[in-house]
Scaffold this motif. Structure first.
Motif, PDB file in Angstrom:
ATOM      1  N   ALA A   1      -5.530   4.589   5.292  1.00 42.81           N
ATOM      2  CA  ALA A   1      -4.919   4.120   4.048  1.00 42.81           C
ATOM      3  C   ALA A   1      -5.147   2.656   3.746  1.00 42.81           C
ATOM      4  CB  ALA A   1      -3.409   4.386   4.076  1.00 42.81           C
ATOM      5  N   SER A   2      -5.873   1.898   4.571  1.00 41.67           N
ATOM      6  CA  SER A   2      -6.065   0.483   4.285  1.00 41.67           C
ATOM      7  C   SER A   2      -7.275  -0.037   5.052  1.00 41.67           C
ATOM      8  CB  SER A   2      -4.804  -0.323   4.666  1.00 41.67           C
ATOM      9  OG  SER A   2      -4.580  -0.229   6.071  1.00 41.67           O
ATOM     10  N   ALA A   3      -7.715  -1.207   4.626  1.00 44.35           N
ATOM     11  CA  ALA A   3      -8.825  -1.907   5.289  1.00 44.35           C
ATOM     12  C   ALA A   3      -8.400  -3.348   5.545  1.00 44.35           C
ATOM     13  CB  ALA A   3     -10.080  -1.854   4.426  1.00 44.35           C
ATOM     14  N   LEU A   4      -8.846  -3.895   6.648  1.00 43.16           N
ATOM     15  CA  LEU A   4      -8.506  -5.267   7.036  1.00 43.16           C
ATOM     16  C   LEU A   4      -9.791  -6.045   7.283  1.00 43.16           C
ATOM     17  CD1 LEU A   4      -6.527  -7.493   7.913  1.00 43.16           C
ATOM     18  CD2 LEU A   4      -6.553  -6.482  10.216  1.00 43.16           C
TER      19      LEU A   4
ATOM     20  N   ARG B   1      -0.828  -0.923   9.523  1.00 37.70           N
ATOM     21  CA  ARG B   1       0.240  -1.025   8.511  1.00 37.70           C
ATOM     22  C   ARG B   1       1.602  -0.672   9.108  1.00 37.70           C
ATOM     23  NH1 ARG B   1      -0.292   2.049   3.321  1.00 37.70           N
ATOM     24  NH2 ARG B   1      -0.369   3.823   4.733  1.00 37.70           N
TER      25      ARG B   1
ATOM     26  N   ILE C   1      -3.802   4.613  -3.775  1.00 38.45           N
ATOM     27  CA  ILE C   1      -3.704   3.197  -3.412  1.00 38.45           C
ATOM     28  C   ILE C   1      -4.320   3.009  -2.033  1.00 38.45           C
ATOM     29  CG2 ILE C   1      -2.124   1.283  -2.992  1.00 38.45           C
ATOM     30  CD1 ILE C   1      -0.144   2.654  -4.850  1.00 38.45           C
ATOM     31  N   TYR C   2      -5.318   2.172  -1.978  1.00 40.34           N
ATOM     32  CA  TYR C   2      -5.958   1.856  -0.702  1.00 40.34           C
ATOM     33  C   TYR C   2      -5.988   0.332  -0.586  1.00 40.34           C
ATOM     34  CZ  TYR C   2      -9.106   2.229   3.275  1.00 40.34           C
ATOM     35  OH  TYR C   2      -9.657   2.156   4.532  1.00 40.34           O
ATOM     36  N   ALA C   3      -5.082  -0.200   0.209  1.00 41.40           N
ATOM     37  CA  ALA C   3      -4.948  -1.649   0.337  1.00 41.40           C
ATOM     38  C   ALA C   3      -6.118  -2.225   1.129  1.00 41.40           C
ATOM     39  CB  ALA C   3      -3.632  -1.990   1.020  1.00 41.40           C
ATOM     40  N   THR C   4      -6.705  -3.292   0.631  1.00 41.60           N
ATOM     41  CA  THR C   4      -7.786  -4.014   1.311  1.00 41.60           C
ATOM     42  C   THR C   4      -7.346  -5.466   1.481  1.00 41.60           C
ATOM     43  OG1 THR C   4      -9.441  -2.570   0.308  1.00 41.60           O
ATOM     44  CG2 THR C   4     -10.224  -4.632   1.261  1.00 41.60           C
ATOM     45  N   VAL C   5      -7.075  -5.867   2.691  1.00 46.15           N
ATOM     46  CA  VAL C   5      -6.559  -7.198   2.997  1.00 46.15           C
ATOM     47  C   VAL C   5      -7.715  -8.099   3.393  1.00 46.15           C
ATOM     48  CG1 VAL C   5      -4.979  -8.530   4.435  1.00 46.15           C
ATOM     49  CG2 VAL C   5      -4.371  -6.207   3.730  1.00 46.15           C
TER      50      VAL C   5
ATOM     51  N   SER D   1       0.809  -1.214   0.000  1.00 46.39           N
ATOM     52  CA  SER D   1       0.000   0.000   0.000  1.00 46.39           C
ATOM     53  C   SER D   1       0.840   1.261   0.000  1.00 46.39           C
ATOM     54  CB  SER D   1      -0.919   0.004   1.230  1.00 46.39           C
ATOM     55  OG  SER D   1      -0.146  -0.044   2.411  1.00 46.39           O
TER      56      SER D   1
ATOM     57  N   ASN E   1      -8.971   2.328   8.263  1.00 40.87           N
ATOM     58  CA  ASN E   1      -8.196   3.476   8.709  1.00 40.87           C
ATOM     59  C   ASN E   1      -7.931   4.378   7.518  1.00 40.87           C
ATOM     60  OD1 ASN E   1      -6.027   2.319   7.299  1.00 40.87           O
ATOM     61  ND2 ASN E   1      -5.273   1.269   9.117  1.00 40.87           N
TER      62      ASN E   1
END
Length: 366
Positions: free
Chosen positions: A142-145, A112, A80-84, A2, A140
């Motif tokens: 910049a990303s999602a879990l 992260r 870029i928005y990382a989604t795990v 990300s 959050n």
């Protein structure tokens, strides 16, 4: 992944229709080999990189290939928005026990965090936005879990239930950012303001998110926009609109004032042209009459104009316009003189006497 500047990608896959849009140079990696799998009926080409590439480079190449294929230059800007999507391990009997035993790992992934130091206890994984007990979703900046507690991670189609909601929130954020960029530089023209106000009204209507009503989708989208600073961006847009409306009102007032002045001047000219025959008759009747005293002083201009013959009415109109111009320009000239007078006594080379020095001027001619 990300973090756009981190080199972490060693392989990428391109569908065959996009290969025509790729530019190959010595610095570019080879096109690789064909895969047996098909994507929507198109063959896939797997490209391996000698050196790890960043996600920014890979996405840039995909955008470049898509733009060249469709014949349109796409903007090279993206977020870029990382989604795990993952599943909890089977080391614990329940997800409550897993959360307690692996809280540090959960907070590290959600935040992260990749540093050597441990996270502070003040940093948590955030609110759980999942509407089911079998999974958890943490968001959050910049990303999602997304963690599945029972069974396997969701299938690609079921992932869309979460990914599409996140992409919808990201789309609203990008539109907010675009409006925030345009609003401070808005033009005070009627057309530009109309277009900007229309776009803002449509965007604010969509921010209400009346189109998503399933489960916690609306909470997910709103939370994402809030984390990205959407509330502050909206405040900036509203402030810019308020200031822009004031500037537009001031501009329209100045325009209306100039238009009114022009109409007044045009009316005065028409009235003067209409008054010429009437003034000519009055001056013809005033010839030969005489007045004494103060009345004679007032009557002198009329008697003078009557002696000019056909030019008498025009002389009267000239005097009237001159008097009006003097009355109109006198305050402006007085204000300019008041501002310039103090400067006349501070010219270069002037001398200011001390307060305790007296001068005596001896005039022999007196």
């Amino acid at each position: 992944m990300s973090i756009a500047k981190t080199p972490c990608i060693t392989m990428s896959t391109f569908p065959e229709p996009l290969l025509a849009g790729l530019r190959t140079t010595r610095r570019r990696p080879p096109l690789g080999t064909w895969l047996e799998d098909l994507d929507a009926g198109a063959r896939l080409r797997e490209m391996s990189f000698d050196q790890p590439c960043t996600i920014e480079d890979v996405l840039g190449r995909h955008l470049e290939a898509i733009g060249a294929t469709i014949g349109y230059r796409l903007p090279q800007s993206f977020n870029i928005y990382a989604t795990v999507m993952t599943a909890a391990g089977r080391c614990c009997n329940s997800h409550q026990e897993w959360k307690r035993a692996h809280r540090s790992e959960l907070r590290t992934i959600a935040a992260r965090w990749f540093g050597e130091d441990e996270l502070s206890d003040n940093v948590d994984e955030g609110r759980d936005y999942s509407s089911t007990r079998s999974s958890s979703l943490h968001l959050n900046l910049a990303s999602a879990l997304h963690i599945t507690w029972r069974g396997k991670p969701p299938s690609p189609m079921r992932e869309l239930y979460t990914v599409l909601v996140i992409e919808y929130g990201m789309l609203l954020y990008w539109r907010l950012a675009e409006i925030e960029r345009r609003a401070p530089r808005l033009s005070t023209g009627d057309r530009a303001l109309t277009v900007l106000y229309r776009d803002i009204i449509q965007l604010f209507a969509e921010l209400r998110q009346g189109s998503i009503r399933y489960g916690s989708a609306r909470d997910i989208s709103r939370s994402l926009i809030r984390h990205l600073g959407g509330d502050d961006m909206r405040a900036v847009i509203e402030t810019s609109l308020s200031l822009g409306a004031q500037a537009y009102a001031a501009k329209r007032a100045a325009t209306d004032a100039r238009r009114s002045l022009g109409i007044a001047l045009l009316g005065a000219i028409i009235a003067a042209l209409v008054a010429v025959p009437v003034l000519s008759d009055l001056l013809d009747g005033a010839q030969g009459e005489a007045f004494g005293g103060f009345a004679g002083v007032l009557y002198a201009p009329i008697e003078w104009a009557a002696g000019l013959g056909p030019w008498g009415p025009w002389a009267i109109l000239g005097l009237a316009f001159t008097a009006g111009a003097v009355v109109w320009l006198a305050p402006i000239a007085l204000k300019a003189t008041t501002l310039r007078l103090p400067r006349l006594f501070r010219r270069r080379g002037s001398f200011t006497a001390p307060p305790n020095v007296q001068f005596t001027i001896d005039d022999d001619d007196a």
